[in-house]
Design a protein around this motif. Structure first.
Motif, PDB file in Angstrom:
ATOM      1  N   VAL A   1       0.816  -1.044   0.114  1.00  0.00           N
ATOM      2  CA  VAL A   1       0.066  -0.084   0.108  1.00  0.00           C
ATOM      3  C   VAL A   1       0.817   1.202   0.052  1.00  0.00           C
ATOM      4  CG1 VAL A   1      -2.012  -1.096   1.041  1.00  0.00           C
ATOM      5  CG2 VAL A   1      -0.053   0.077   2.610  1.00  0.00           C
ATOM      6  N   GLY A   2       0.350   2.235  -0.264  1.00  0.00           N
ATOM      7  CA  GLY A   2       0.901   3.824  -0.417  1.00  0.00           C
ATOM      8  C   GLY A   2       1.114   4.160   1.102  1.00  0.00           C
ATOM      9  N   ARG A   3       1.780   5.216   1.211  1.00  0.00           N
ATOM     10  CA  ARG A   3       2.210   5.721   2.403  1.00  0.00           C
ATOM     11  C   ARG A   3       0.965   6.488   3.325  1.00  0.00           C
ATOM     12  NH1 ARG A   3       4.170  11.677   3.916  1.00  0.00           N
ATOM     13  NH2 ARG A   3       5.249  11.223   6.006  1.00  0.00           N
ATOM     14  N   ASP A   4       0.133   6.978   2.699  1.00  0.00           N
ATOM     15  CA  ASP A   4      -1.098   7.640   3.074  1.00  0.00           C
ATOM     16  C   ASP A   4      -2.051   6.461   3.864  1.00  0.00           C
ATOM     17  OD1 ASP A   4      -0.293  10.260   2.694  1.00  0.00           O
ATOM     18  OD2 ASP A   4      -1.539  10.427   0.994  1.00  0.00           O
ATOM     19  N   MET A   5      -2.291   5.453   2.919  1.00  0.00           N
ATOM     20  CA  MET A   5      -3.020   4.440   3.478  1.00  0.00           C
ATOM     21  C   MET A   5      -2.337   3.570   4.684  1.00  0.00           C
ATOM     22  SD  MET A   5      -5.726   2.120   3.064  1.00  0.00           S
ATOM     23  CE  MET A   5      -6.312   2.373   1.424  1.00  0.00           C
ATOM     24  N   TRP A   6      -1.251   3.508   4.447  1.00  0.00           N
ATOM     25  CA  TRP A   6      -0.347   2.699   5.590  1.00  0.00           C
ATOM     26  C   TRP A   6      -0.360   3.475   6.986  1.00  0.00           C
ATOM     27  CZ3 TRP A   6       3.810   3.224   8.873  1.00  0.00           C
ATOM     28  CH2 TRP A   6       4.372   2.020   9.516  1.00  0.00           C
ATOM     29  N   LYS A   7      -0.341   4.903   6.985  1.00  0.00           N
ATOM     30  CA  LYS A   7      -0.627   5.744   8.226  1.00  0.00           C
ATOM     31  C   LYS A   7      -1.829   5.667   8.794  1.00  0.00           C
ATOM     32  CE  LYS A   7       1.553   9.668   8.226  1.00  0.00           C
ATOM     33  NZ  LYS A   7       2.312  11.080   7.967  1.00  0.00           N
ATOM     34  N   GLU A   8      -2.971   5.480   7.699  1.00  0.00           N
ATOM     35  CA  GLU A   8      -4.188   5.630   8.240  1.00  0.00           C
ATOM     36  C   GLU A   8      -4.910   4.407   8.948  1.00  0.00           C
ATOM     37  OE1 GLU A   8      -8.398   5.285   5.700  1.00  0.00           O
ATOM     38  OE2 GLU A   8      -7.049   6.686   4.935  1.00  0.00           O
ATOM     39  N   LEU A   9      -4.110   3.085   8.568  1.00  0.00           N
ATOM     40  CA  LEU A   9      -4.756   1.831   9.007  1.00  0.00           C
ATOM     41  C   LEU A   9      -3.943   1.491  10.484  1.00  0.00           C
ATOM     42  CD1 LEU A   9      -4.978   0.070   5.608  1.00  0.00           C
ATOM     43  CD2 LEU A   9      -6.852   0.864   7.178  1.00  0.00           C
ATOM     44  N   ALA A  10      -4.639   0.801  11.211  1.00  0.00           N
ATOM     45  CA  ALA A  10      -4.172   0.236  12.455  1.00  0.00           C
ATOM     46  C   ALA A  10      -4.486  -1.434  12.433  1.00  0.00           C
ATOM     47  CB  ALA A  10      -4.570   0.740  13.792  1.00  0.00           C
ATOM     48  N   VAL A  11      -3.749  -2.207  13.055  1.00  0.00           N
ATOM     49  CA  VAL A  11      -3.924  -3.497  13.215  1.00  0.00           C
ATOM     50  C   VAL A  11      -5.361  -3.822  13.700  1.00  0.00           C
ATOM     51  CG1 VAL A  11      -3.449  -5.798  14.198  1.00  0.00           C
ATOM     52  CG2 VAL A  11      -1.696  -4.142  13.555  1.00  0.00           C
TER      53      VAL A  11
END
Length: 68
Positions: A43-53
């Protein structure tokens, strides 16, 4: 890894990032699909930062994954 043609839904079980080639930072999610299997999703940076386990992801055929 998935292709853009796949459709799936699942839950994030792990987030990781690494500089595998020494110059590019790759962000990946390990997702447990509804059928119990697991897969890695880039995934891209924005999606990665937005999501949590524990967050739910849904991917429709021909689209990028989105929070669902």
């Amino acid at each position: 890894m998935t292709t853009n043609k796949d459709a799936w839904a699942g839950t994030v079980v792990k987030k990781s990032r690494a500089m595998l080639d020494g110059s590019n930072l790759y962000r990946r999610l390990k997702v447990r699909l509804d059928d119990g299997t697991q897969m890695d999703v880039k995934v891209g940076r924005d999606m990665w930062k937005e999501l949590a386990v524990g967050d739910r992801l849904v991917k429709q055929q021909g689209e990028d994954p989105r929070r669902g």
